[in-house]
Scaffold this active site. Structure first.
Site, PDB file in Angstrom:
ATOM      1  CG  PHE A  10      -1.230  -0.847  -0.828  1.00  0.00           C
ATOM      2  CD1 PHE A  10      -1.810  -1.425   0.297  1.00  0.00           C
ATOM      3  CD2 PHE A  10      -1.392  -1.487  -2.061  1.00  0.00           C
ATOM      4  CE1 PHE A  10      -2.525  -2.616   0.198  1.00  0.00           C
ATOM      5  CE2 PHE A  10      -2.105  -2.670  -2.168  1.00  0.00           C
ATOM      6  CZ  PHE A  10      -2.661  -3.241  -1.033  1.00  0.00           C
ATOM      7  CB  ALA A  81       6.755   2.956  -8.350  1.00  0.00           C
ATOM      8  CB  THR A 132       3.068  -3.951 -12.324  1.00  0.00           C
ATOM      9  OG1 THR A 132       1.729  -4.158 -12.729  1.00  0.00           O
ATOM     10  CG2 THR A 132       3.754  -3.104 -13.395  1.00  0.00           C
ATOM     11  CG  ASP A 133      -0.556  -7.819 -13.650  1.00  0.00           C
ATOM     12  OD1 ASP A 133      -0.554  -6.570 -13.536  1.00  0.00           O
ATOM     13  OD2 ASP A 133      -1.546  -8.519 -13.347  1.00  0.00           O
ATOM     14  CD  GLU A 134      -1.464  -1.939 -14.645  1.00  0.00           C
ATOM     15  OE1 GLU A 134      -1.306  -0.984 -15.417  1.00  0.00           O
ATOM     16  OE2 GLU A 134      -2.249  -1.915 -13.676  1.00  0.00           O
ATOM     17  CE1 TYR A 158       2.877   1.791 -11.959  1.00  0.00           C
ATOM     18  CE2 TYR A 158       1.347   0.295 -13.052  1.00  0.00           C
ATOM     19  CZ  TYR A 158       2.269   0.550 -12.048  1.00  0.00           C
ATOM     20  OH  TYR A 158       2.589  -0.433 -11.139  1.00  0.00           O
ATOM     21  CE  LYS A 162       6.855  -0.852 -11.406  1.00  0.00           C
ATOM     22  NZ  LYS A 162       7.593  -0.582 -10.128  1.00  0.00           N
ATOM     23  CE1 TYR A 215     -12.909   5.317 -13.386  1.00  0.00           C
ATOM     24  CE2 TYR A 215     -10.972   3.989 -13.860  1.00  0.00           C
ATOM     25  CZ  TYR A 215     -11.569   5.051 -13.198  1.00  0.00           C
ATOM     26  OH  TYR A 215     -10.815   5.835 -12.370  1.00  0.00           O
ATOM     27  CG  ASP A 288     -13.429   2.208 -20.217  1.00  0.00           C
ATOM     28  OD1 ASP A 288     -12.885   2.073 -19.098  1.00  0.00           O
ATOM     29  OD2 ASP A 288     -13.510   1.292 -21.053  1.00  0.00           O
ATOM     30  N   PRO A 290      -9.041   5.993 -20.618  1.00  0.00           N
ATOM     31  CG  PRO A 290      -8.293   8.150 -21.084  1.00  0.00           C
ATOM     32  CD  PRO A 290      -8.777   7.283 -19.962  1.00  0.00           C
TER      33      PRO A 290
HETATM   34  P1  NAD Z   1       2.030   3.337  -3.628  1.00  0.00           P
HETATM   35  O1  NAD Z   1       1.747   4.397  -4.627  1.00  0.00           O
HETATM   36  O2  NAD Z   1       1.004   3.024  -2.588  1.00  0.00           O
HETATM   37  O3  NAD Z   1       3.376   3.678  -2.845  1.00  0.00           O
HETATM   38  C1  NAD Z   1       4.520   4.173  -3.489  1.00  0.00           C
HETATM   39  C2  NAD Z   1       5.471   4.721  -2.423  1.00  0.00           C
HETATM   40  O4  NAD Z   1       6.633   5.192  -3.094  1.00  0.00           O
HETATM   41  C3  NAD Z   1       4.886   5.901  -1.641  1.00  0.00           C
HETATM   42  O5  NAD Z   1       5.120   5.737  -0.258  1.00  0.00           O
HETATM   43  C4  NAD Z   1       5.648   7.110  -2.191  1.00  0.00           C
HETATM   44  O6  NAD Z   1       5.814   8.140  -1.235  1.00  0.00           O
HETATM   45  C5  NAD Z   1       6.983   6.468  -2.570  1.00  0.00           C
HETATM   46  N1  NAD Z   1       7.677   7.230  -3.618  1.00  0.00           N
HETATM   47  C6  NAD Z   1       7.150   7.700  -4.781  1.00  0.00           C
HETATM   48  N2  NAD Z   1       8.081   8.359  -5.477  1.00  0.00           N
HETATM   49  C7  NAD Z   1       9.237   8.282  -4.752  1.00  0.00           C
HETATM   50  C8  NAD Z   1      10.566   8.764  -4.957  1.00  0.00           C
HETATM   51  N3  NAD Z   1      10.887   9.464  -6.062  1.00  0.00           N
HETATM   52  N4  NAD Z   1      11.495   8.490  -4.013  1.00  0.00           N
HETATM   53  C9  NAD Z   1      11.174   7.780  -2.908  1.00  0.00           C
HETATM   54  N5  NAD Z   1       9.937   7.327  -2.648  1.00  0.00           N
HETATM   55  C10 NAD Z   1       8.969   7.564  -3.571  1.00  0.00           C
HETATM   56  O7  NAD Z   1       2.392   2.045  -4.467  1.00  0.00           O
HETATM   57  P2  NAD Z   1       2.115   0.505  -4.140  1.00  0.00           P
HETATM   58  O8  NAD Z   1       0.763   0.153  -4.627  1.00  0.00           O
HETATM   59  O9  NAD Z   1       2.493   0.228  -2.741  1.00  0.00           O
HETATM   60  O10 NAD Z   1       3.158  -0.173  -5.136  1.00  0.00           O
HETATM   61  C11 NAD Z   1       4.509  -0.431  -4.695  1.00  0.00           C
HETATM   62  C12 NAD Z   1       5.279  -1.048  -5.858  1.00  0.00           C
HETATM   63  O11 NAD Z   1       4.643  -2.256  -6.262  1.00  0.00           O
HETATM   64  C13 NAD Z   1       5.337  -0.167  -7.107  1.00  0.00           C
HETATM   65  O12 NAD Z   1       6.603  -0.304  -7.676  1.00  0.00           O
HETATM   66  C14 NAD Z   1       4.259  -0.747  -8.019  1.00  0.00           C
HETATM   67  O13 NAD Z   1       4.573  -0.524  -9.363  1.00  0.00           O
HETATM   68  C15 NAD Z   1       4.343  -2.206  -7.652  1.00  0.00           C
HETATM   69  N6  NAD Z   1       3.093  -2.972  -7.828  1.00  0.00           N
HETATM   70  C16 NAD Z   1       1.921  -2.540  -7.282  1.00  0.00           C
HETATM   71  C17 NAD Z   1       0.764  -3.322  -7.410  1.00  0.00           C
HETATM   72  C18 NAD Z   1      -0.557  -2.898  -6.799  1.00  0.00           C
HETATM   73  O14 NAD Z   1      -1.564  -3.562  -7.031  1.00  0.00           O
HETATM   74  N7  NAD Z   1      -0.607  -1.836  -5.996  1.00  0.00           N
HETATM   75  C19 NAD Z   1       0.839  -4.539  -8.086  1.00  0.00           C
HETATM   76  C20 NAD Z   1       2.053  -4.943  -8.650  1.00  0.00           C
HETATM   77  C21 NAD Z   1       3.183  -4.168  -8.488  1.00  0.00           C
HETATM   78  O1  DAU Z   2      -2.003  -5.064 -12.126  1.00  0.00           O
HETATM   79  C1  DAU Z   2      -1.178  -4.472 -11.165  1.00  0.00           C
HETATM   80  C2  DAU Z   2      -1.498  -3.005 -11.069  1.00  0.00           C
HETATM   81  O2  DAU Z   2      -2.742  -2.902 -10.393  1.00  0.00           O
HETATM   82  C3  DAU Z   2      -0.415  -2.202 -10.351  1.00  0.00           C
HETATM   83  O3  DAU Z   2       0.769  -2.250 -11.081  1.00  0.00           O
HETATM   84  C4  DAU Z   2      -0.865  -0.746 -10.174  1.00  0.00           C
HETATM   85  O4  DAU Z   2       0.099  -0.036  -9.432  1.00  0.00           O
HETATM   86  C5  DAU Z   2      -2.189  -0.746  -9.442  1.00  0.00           C
HETATM   87  O5  DAU Z   2      -2.673   0.571  -9.303  1.00  0.00           O
HETATM   88  C6  DAU Z   2      -3.211  -1.598 -10.173  1.00  0.00           C
HETATM   89  O6  DAU Z   2      -3.568  -0.996 -11.446  1.00  0.00           O
HETATM   90  P1  DAU Z   2      -5.086  -0.973 -11.964  1.00  0.00           P
HETATM   91  O7  DAU Z   2      -5.233   0.100 -12.945  1.00  0.00           O
HETATM   92  O8  DAU Z   2      -5.517  -2.346 -12.355  1.00  0.00           O
HETATM   93  O9  DAU Z   2      -5.806  -0.631 -10.564  1.00  0.00           O
HETATM   94  P2  DAU Z   2      -7.020   0.342 -10.193  1.00  0.00           P
HETATM   95  O10 DAU Z   2      -7.399   0.013  -8.783  1.00  0.00           O
HETATM   96  O11 DAU Z   2      -6.735   1.753 -10.538  1.00  0.00           O
HETATM   97  O12 DAU Z   2      -8.169  -0.190 -11.142  1.00  0.00           O
HETATM   98  C7  DAU Z   2      -8.605  -1.547 -11.103  1.00  0.00           C
HETATM   99  C8  DAU Z   2      -9.662  -1.719 -12.161  1.00  0.00           C
HETATM  100  O13 DAU Z   2     -10.835  -0.996 -11.738  1.00  0.00           O
HETATM  101  C9  DAU Z   2      -9.270  -1.134 -13.506  1.00  0.00           C
HETATM  102  O14 DAU Z   2      -9.824  -1.957 -14.530  1.00  0.00           O
HETATM  103  C10 DAU Z   2      -9.943   0.238 -13.529  1.00  0.00           C
HETATM  104  C11 DAU Z   2     -11.183   0.017 -12.682  1.00  0.00           C
HETATM  105  N1  DAU Z   2     -11.660   1.177 -11.911  1.00  0.00           N
HETATM  106  C12 DAU Z   2     -10.767   1.832 -11.125  1.00  0.00           C
HETATM  107  C13 DAU Z   2     -11.153   2.929 -10.385  1.00  0.00           C
HETATM  108  C14 DAU Z   2     -10.162   3.672  -9.517  1.00  0.00           C
HETATM  109  C15 DAU Z   2     -12.989   1.561 -11.974  1.00  0.00           C
HETATM  110  O15 DAU Z   2     -13.807   0.943 -12.670  1.00  0.00           O
HETATM  111  N2  DAU Z   2     -13.391   2.639 -11.233  1.00  0.00           N
HETATM  112  C16 DAU Z   2     -12.511   3.358 -10.454  1.00  0.00           C
HETATM  113  O16 DAU Z   2     -12.939   4.358  -9.827  1.00  0.00           O
END
Ligand code: NAD
Ligand code: DAU
Length: 351
Positions: A10, A81, A132-134, A158, A162, A215, A288, A290
């Protein structure tokens, strides 16, 4: 040129697309194409000589050494990741393998590459770790937002993986002098977001007339940032961030999940009204997650103060663009849902 890992996911795909649109610098994009990797997101770069895609794993040291020797990148931007909290609860092993062992392997390969450089090439090399902020854990309702000095208190497999990767990056700077920068970002949303995460899941389920699973009580708070703003922050930190420093990236958009779902429903009611009634009728409260973190909030003032970065989108403009993008890209969604996106490589590029 730069090497990007995870550039078919993404945020990585958005970053590579923006990079190709805003610079002339070539990108080598290394991605293992797990379920989250989707080359269809990069279809507009097909035939672009400045984008080289390599299917491969960041735990493969021999491949990393070969790529670094061949392309001699001036920087590595590390997105790859396992990223989905719910999947980490069901199966943490892949998260340790990629996020911990993979980052370790990449750091070691980067260190060997950096040591082989001389002069300006060595001085200017950067390893940018995308995190990530997590890693900071969960906030109470009234606590101040996370700053860069907040203690690490990860709560899910997760976020623990990270956090471990952040610590490795930090140690490679302090022990070996590897020139690293780290960004810790809040929840992203926008185009090409895999519909397992909250916002895209709500959009695609609503359009399919399926339940919108919320959730628990839906009052968990996340801080939302439009993905293109995350990409601009990374470009800024990569260009001008101080070595060994971490920068929080966020949009100052704290919202409870239920409010997010209501906003998505209201936009869909306006843009694609359903004769059966408001999409809100599909909201369904489910068990919810876990260990569900209650609240995240990012204090991004360091990035603003030191590098002048601010987000371009408000939540209102960003979420409207996002919902419209999903309405305009029904094929991308259909291919993800049917699993056909996984055939894209062979369809598009041959065996
Ligand atoms: P994503 O899951 O959409 O994409 C991850 C990509 O990494 C995929 O294309 C996957 O094929 C690739 N990948 C996974 N394992 C691999 C491996 N062993 N070798 C090579 N490629 C591999 O993730 P995203 O949401 O785009 O997140 C990207 C980065 O940003 C991550 O490090 C995540 O922790 C961080 N991040 C994400 C968010 C968010 O809201 N999505 C927020 C803060 C930080
Ligand atoms: O904060 C940054 C993080 O945000 C990234 O590091 C992660 O890669 C990314 O996946 C995201 O984590 P969250 O757990 O916050 O994202 P998610 O979209 O899975 O969930 C967002 C919130 O919505 C969380 O409180 C759980 C809730 N949720 C999620 C799903 C998928 C629901 O209530 N229903 C759902 O079906």
């Amino acid at each position: 040129m730069i090497l990007v890992t995870g550039g078919a996911g993404f945020i990585g795909a958005n970053f590579v697309l923006d990079w190709a649109a805003t610079t002339d610098e070539p990108v080598v994009n290394l991605d293992a194409l797990t379920y989250a990797g989707n080359l269809e997101s990069l279809a507009s770069l097909q035939g672009n000589p400045r984008h080289t895609f390599v299917k491969g794993d960041i735990t493969d040291r021999a491949l990393l050494d070969r790529l670094l020797a061949e392309h001699r990148p001036r920087a590595i931007v590390h997105f790859a990741a396992e990223s989905h909290v719910d999947r980490s609860i069901h199966g943490p092993g892949d998260f340790i393998r990629t996020n911990v062992n993979g980052t370790f392997t990449l750091l070691e390969a980067a260190r060997a590459h950096w040591l082989s450089l001389t002069g300006d090439d060595k001085a200017n090399f950067r390893f940018h770790h995308v995190s990530t902020d997590e890693v900071y854990g969960s906030l109470s309702a009234t606590a101040p937002a996370f700053t860069e000095t907040h203690p690490y208190e990860p709560n899910s497999p997760y976020s623990a993986s990270k956090a471990a990767s952040d610590h490795l990056v930090r140690a490679w700077f302090h022990t070996y002098g590897l020139p690293v920068v780290t960004t810790n970002c809040s929840n992203n949303y926008g185009p090409y977001h895999f519909p397992e995460k909250l916002i895209p899941l709500m959009i695609v389920n609503a359009l399919a007339g399926k339940p919108l699973p919320v959730y628990g009580d839906g009052q968990q708070v996340r801080d939302w940032l439009y993905v293109k703003d995350h990409c601009s922050a990374i470009r800024e930190v990569l260009a001008r961030g101080a070595l060994g420093e971490t920068y929080n990236v966020g949009g100052w958009n704290e919202k409870p999940n239920l409010e997010i779902v209501h906003t998505v429903c209201a936009l869909l009611d306006e843009l694609r009204p359903d004769p059966a009634g408001s999409y809100k009728r599909l909201i369904t409260f489910v068990t919810d997650r876990p260990g569900h973190d209650r609240r995240y909030a990012i204090d991004a003032r360091k990035l603003e103060r030191e590098l002048g970065w601010t987000p371009a989108e408000t939540f209102e403009t960003g979420i409207r663009k996002t919902v419209q993008w999903y309405l305009d890209h029904a094929d991308w969604v259909a291919n993800v849902q049917s699993g056909n996106y996984r055939d894209w490589v062979s369809k598009q590029y041959g065996a």
